[in-house]
Design a protein around this motif. Structure first.
Motif, PDB file in Angstrom:
ATOM      1  N   ASN A 192       0.821  -1.207   0.000  1.00 51.90           N
ATOM      2  CA  ASN A 192       0.000   0.000   0.000  1.00 51.90           C
ATOM      3  C   ASN A 192       0.860   1.265   0.000  1.00 51.90           C
ATOM      4  O   ASN A 192       0.489   2.277   0.571  1.00 51.90           O
ATOM      5  CB  ASN A 192      -0.980   0.005   1.166  1.00 51.90           C
ATOM      6  N   SER A 193       2.064   1.163  -0.621  1.00 53.29           N
ATOM      7  CA  SER A 193       2.948   2.324  -0.695  1.00 53.29           C
ATOM      8  C   SER A 193       3.372   2.565  -2.148  1.00 53.29           C
ATOM      9  O   SER A 193       3.317   1.664  -2.982  1.00 53.29           O
ATOM     10  CB  SER A 193       4.185   2.120   0.180  1.00 53.29           C
ATOM     11  N   ILE A 194       3.776   3.770  -2.403  1.00 54.08           N
ATOM     12  CA  ILE A 194       4.254   4.154  -3.729  1.00 54.08           C
ATOM     13  C   ILE A 194       5.767   4.297  -3.626  1.00 54.08           C
ATOM     14  O   ILE A 194       6.262   5.119  -2.846  1.00 54.08           O
ATOM     15  CB  ILE A 194       3.619   5.485  -4.173  1.00 54.08           C
ATOM     16  N   SER A 195       6.495   3.500  -4.416  1.00 59.59           N
ATOM     17  CA  SER A 195       7.948   3.579  -4.323  1.00 59.59           C
ATOM     18  C   SER A 195       8.543   4.500  -5.377  1.00 59.59           C
ATOM     19  O   SER A 195       9.606   5.070  -5.160  1.00 59.59           O
ATOM     20  CB  SER A 195       8.571   2.185  -4.414  1.00 59.59           C
ATOM     21  N   CYS A 196       7.887   4.653  -6.508  1.00 60.31           N
ATOM     22  CA  CYS A 196       8.395   5.505  -7.579  1.00 60.31           C
ATOM     23  C   CYS A 196       7.234   6.189  -8.293  1.00 60.31           C
ATOM     24  O   CYS A 196       6.128   5.666  -8.336  1.00 60.31           O
ATOM     25  CB  CYS A 196       9.164   4.688  -8.615  1.00 60.31           C
ATOM     26  N   VAL A 197       7.529   7.343  -8.868  1.00 59.49           N
ATOM     27  CA  VAL A 197       6.544   8.077  -9.660  1.00 59.49           C
ATOM     28  C   VAL A 197       7.168   8.314 -11.028  1.00 59.49           C
ATOM     29  O   VAL A 197       8.338   8.685 -11.134  1.00 59.49           O
ATOM     30  CB  VAL A 197       6.174   9.420  -9.003  1.00 59.49           C
ATOM     31  N   ILE A 225       9.768  16.864 -10.506  1.00 64.11           N
ATOM     32  CA  ILE A 225      10.912  17.282 -11.306  1.00 64.11           C
ATOM     33  C   ILE A 225      11.486  16.038 -11.983  1.00 64.11           C
ATOM     34  O   ILE A 225      11.660  14.997 -11.346  1.00 64.11           O
ATOM     35  CB  ILE A 225      11.976  17.945 -10.408  1.00 64.11           C
ATOM     36  N   PRO A 226      11.787  16.122 -13.298  1.00 58.85           N
ATOM     37  CA  PRO A 226      12.358  14.961 -13.991  1.00 58.85           C
ATOM     38  C   PRO A 226      13.665  14.504 -13.340  1.00 58.85           C
ATOM     39  O   PRO A 226      14.528  15.327 -13.031  1.00 58.85           O
ATOM     40  CB  PRO A 226      12.615  15.474 -15.408  1.00 58.85           C
ATOM     41  N   GLN A 227      13.772  13.215 -13.124  1.00 55.96           N
ATOM     42  CA  GLN A 227      14.972  12.622 -12.539  1.00 55.96           C
ATOM     43  C   GLN A 227      15.781  11.939 -13.650  1.00 55.96           C
ATOM     44  O   GLN A 227      16.099  10.760 -13.570  1.00 55.96           O
ATOM     45  CB  GLN A 227      14.589  11.616 -11.445  1.00 55.96           C
ATOM     46  N   VAL A 228      16.077  12.681 -14.684  1.00 55.81           N
ATOM     47  CA  VAL A 228      16.712  12.121 -15.875  1.00 55.81           C
ATOM     48  C   VAL A 228      18.042  11.451 -15.532  1.00 55.81           C
ATOM     49  O   VAL A 228      18.318  10.345 -15.983  1.00 55.81           O
ATOM     50  CB  VAL A 228      16.892  13.198 -16.964  1.00 55.81           C
ATOM     51  N   GLN A 229      18.862  12.091 -14.740  1.00 54.33           N
ATOM     52  CA  GLN A 229      20.171  11.518 -14.411  1.00 54.33           C
ATOM     53  C   GLN A 229      20.066  10.335 -13.456  1.00 54.33           C
ATOM     54  O   GLN A 229      20.890   9.437 -13.491  1.00 54.33           O
ATOM     55  CB  GLN A 229      21.081  12.597 -13.805  1.00 54.33           C
ATOM     56  N   GLU A 230      19.049  10.332 -12.611  1.00 54.45           N
ATOM     57  CA  GLU A 230      18.910   9.287 -11.601  1.00 54.45           C
ATOM     58  C   GLU A 230      17.782   8.302 -11.904  1.00 54.45           C
ATOM     59  O   GLU A 230      17.477   7.449 -11.098  1.00 54.45           O
ATOM     60  CB  GLU A 230      18.655   9.900 -10.218  1.00 54.45           C
ATOM     61  N   ARG A 263      18.441   0.499 -12.555  1.00 54.89           N
ATOM     62  CA  ARG A 263      18.840   0.251 -13.937  1.00 54.89           C
ATOM     63  C   ARG A 263      18.329   1.400 -14.782  1.00 54.89           C
ATOM     64  O   ARG A 263      17.332   2.022 -14.479  1.00 54.89           O
ATOM     65  CB  ARG A 263      18.323  -1.076 -14.468  1.00 54.89           C
ATOM     66  N   ARG A 264      19.021   1.665 -15.834  1.00 52.56           N
ATOM     67  CA  ARG A 264      18.621   2.785 -16.674  1.00 52.56           C
ATOM     68  C   ARG A 264      19.124   2.536 -18.085  1.00 52.56           C
ATOM     69  O   ARG A 264      20.230   2.086 -18.276  1.00 52.56           O
ATOM     70  CB  ARG A 264      19.203   4.077 -16.135  1.00 52.56           C
ATOM     71  N   ARG A 265      18.292   2.832 -19.046  1.00 52.83           N
ATOM     72  CA  ARG A 265      18.728   2.870 -20.426  1.00 52.83           C
ATOM     73  C   ARG A 265      17.853   3.887 -21.136  1.00 52.83           C
ATOM     74  O   ARG A 265      16.695   4.066 -20.806  1.00 52.83           O
ATOM     75  CB  ARG A 265      18.644   1.506 -21.099  1.00 52.83           C
ATOM     76  N   ASP A 266      18.437   4.586 -22.077  1.00 50.77           N
ATOM     77  CA  ASP A 266      17.697   5.600 -22.805  1.00 50.77           C
ATOM     78  C   ASP A 266      17.003   4.974 -23.991  1.00 50.77           C
ATOM     79  O   ASP A 266      17.556   4.096 -24.655  1.00 50.77           O
ATOM     80  CB  ASP A 266      18.628   6.707 -23.295  1.00 50.77           C
TER      81      ASP A 266
END
Length: 143
Positions: free
Chosen positions: A69-74, A95-100, A137-140
């Motif tokens: 019942n929690s939100i971990s990411c938006v 605010i966009p978290q583009v780098q993170e 993890r991140r990929r564009d």
């Protein structure tokens, strides 16, 4: 109380009716696609430029983690009428978290309907667990 997918404010029908042209098309396509998603309508939201410090329409997805019942990411998709930027956003200031960002970054341009389709695809990948519980993890993704 009925909450539509990608509600555009407290009085959604009035706020949705005030959306014009490209923004209305963008939201309509997102709403059509969202009806099959494994989350609830109140896990989505639209913020108009006058409701934020941005000059863009902002489509938000903040899924509740099952069993907690929690939100971990938006996650947010910033639409300017011709293109879209999708990324993880700050959970309060949006605010966009583009780098993170812990998920792929969506950069796309095209018609409002095409941008909405690509945004819906991106949200669906997040909901299908490709983002898991926000693993590092991140990929564009450039379209």
């Amino acid at each position: 109380m009925y909450v539509p997918w990608f509600s555009a404010g407290e009085t959604d029908e009035d706020a949705f009716q005030r959306l014009e042209g490209a923004w209305r098309t963008f939201v309509s396509v997102l709403r059509e696609r969202a009806v099959t998603w494994p989350c609830e309508p109140h896990d989505t939201l639209i913020l108009r430029p006058e409701e934020t410090a941005f000059a863009h329409l902002l489509a938000l997805l903040h899924p509740v983690t099952p069993g907690t019942n929690s939100i971990s990411c938006v996650f947010g998709s910033f639409f300017d009428g011709q293109g879209v930027l999708g990324t993880e956003v700050h959970n309060q200031m949006y605010i966009p978290q583009v780098q993170e960002s812990v998920v792929e970054i969506l950069h796309a341009a095209g018609s409002p309907a095409r941008c909405a389709e690509l945004t819906a695809d991106w949200f669906e990948r997040i909901l299908q667990g490709e983002a898991g519980n926000c693993p590092p993890r991140r990929r564009d993704l450039h379209v």
